[in-house]
Design a protein around this motif. Sequence first.
Motif, PDB file in Angstrom:
ATOM      1  N   TYR A   1      -1.867   8.675  -3.345  1.00  0.00           N
ATOM      2  CA  TYR A   1      -1.047   8.997  -4.506  1.00  0.00           C
ATOM      3  C   TYR A   1      -1.392   8.005  -5.611  1.00  0.00           C
ATOM      4  N   GLU A   2      -2.360   8.375  -6.444  1.00  0.00           N
ATOM      5  CA  GLU A   2      -2.771   7.527  -7.548  1.00  0.00           C
ATOM      6  C   GLU A   2      -3.084   8.389  -8.752  1.00  0.00           C
ATOM      7  N   ARG A   3      -3.298   7.753  -9.882  1.00  0.00           N
ATOM      8  CA  ARG A   3      -3.528   8.500 -11.117  1.00  0.00           C
ATOM      9  C   ARG A   3      -4.881   9.192 -11.066  1.00  0.00           C
ATOM     10  N   PRO A   4      -4.897  10.516 -11.135  1.00  0.00           N
ATOM     11  CA  PRO A   4      -6.181  11.216 -11.100  1.00  0.00           C
ATOM     12  C   PRO A   4      -7.023  10.889 -12.330  1.00  0.00           C
TER      13      PRO A   4
ATOM     14  N   VAL B   1       0.815  -1.215   0.000  1.00  0.00           N
ATOM     15  CA  VAL B   1       0.000   0.000   0.000  1.00  0.00           C
ATOM     16  C   VAL B   1       0.850   1.267   0.000  1.00  0.00           C
ATOM     17  N   VAL B   2       2.140   1.149   0.354  1.00  0.00           N
ATOM     18  CA  VAL B   2       3.006   2.330   0.457  1.00  0.00           C
ATOM     19  C   VAL B   2       3.067   3.096  -0.856  1.00  0.00           C
ATOM     20  N   GLY B   3       3.031   2.384  -1.970  1.00  0.00           N
ATOM     21  CA  GLY B   3       3.078   3.034  -3.271  1.00  0.00           C
ATOM     22  C   GLY B   3       1.890   3.941  -3.545  1.00  0.00           C
ATOM     23  N   GLU B   4       0.815   3.788  -2.779  1.00  0.00           N
ATOM     24  CA  GLU B   4      -0.386   4.597  -2.971  1.00  0.00           C
ATOM     25  C   GLU B   4      -0.493   5.732  -1.960  1.00  0.00           C
TER      26      GLU B   4
END
Length: 413
Positions: free
Chosen positions: A109-112, A58-61
């Motif tokens: 932090y993900e693609r809007p 989940v850290v990547g998000e």
Amino acid sequence: MTIQRPRGTRDFLPQDMARRRHLEDQLRKVVGRWGYQEVVTPTFEDLELFTMKSGEAVVGELYNFTDKGGREMTLRPELTAPVMRMFVNEMQALPRPLKLFYFENCFRYERPQKGRFREFWQFGVELIGSEGPDADAEVIALANTMLGVAGIQGDLHVGYLGIIRHVLQPLESEQQGKIMRLVDKKDDKGLDDFLEEVNAPIDMRMKLLRLISLTGGEAISKARDLLGPIPEIDAFQQVLTLLDAYGVGYTIDFGIARGLDYYTGMVFEIYAKGLGAQKQVCGGGSYKLIQLFGGGDIPSTGFGLGFDRIMEIYDIEPVLQKTIVIITTESTRITAIPVATKLREYVPVYLDIMNRTFKAQLSYANNIGARYALILGDREVAQGLFTFKDMESGTQESLTLNEIILRLTGESN
């Protein structure tokens, strides 16, 4: 150089905020009437709070960072884990069940994309300390009521993970979790491949694939035919019976898995028209997280509303208070200040602070859509009266301040 807002965030103009606050107020009224109390947790938390719950992937998000003390922190990506942490830290001795709600911003932090932002708002509910059909049904009925006040007729799908877990008993817990995530994503090929990879028993595969395809009014009876008289189906039927008593319409859907290991029994999702692929506006279920954070084996049931997605189709316009612009001359500007102060006890009041001319002040009242203009010239001061102009009809009359207040308060009742 012009600095732009960060990607995935938004600016909310006054008209936007009027609509958002109006919906927020309506939702707050509903949860308050159901006996839920508001809590607020920090905007950032220890990173481990979320990796314990969702794993290192989940850290990547996340918007994670190391603070000046060398501690690994993150902006909160959701609010269930912080509320469970707060319960363990500060609320374990309180009478149960605890009925809590929150409305805060979260960060991922993900693609809007349409309906998905890096900063978003979540309105959620957690019912802590009560396990069983009564808690499950209340939470679903509450979510349904909240969407109702937003003017949204949601398509409610209800499932029961306890039944799927019964089928998956021969497998290890990690394997069960992977299967739940594949079911949640509707990844049929991935599910078939994984069941083959773990050499799942043929009978179990058949039952699982058949079960997650069951939807609609006959799903319960077909599940009984498939699995026999297991207690999990009886427990689910009790939830449905209570939902019927609440008058909540629903579709039974055994394909709902929510994709998270901590969900234990009932799960539900609500979809709304007009949102395209991102049509889910609410999701939740019963779960056990508190033990993971150092508390006891305490059941919880909750849900989160996607506030921003709801706003995309929310078409109820707030009823704004009627505003007054006080029109003055150079010689009556000081006299107008106590008048404005008194009127502000009842309605929004604009008093010129730009040294505009009489004509420009009247034009300003038109431009901002003021409902009334209160004209205070030398003649009005001498007579102790005010020219009270209706900006919609163009009519005007001479009134005392008390008469104006009575007029305004009478209209607002």
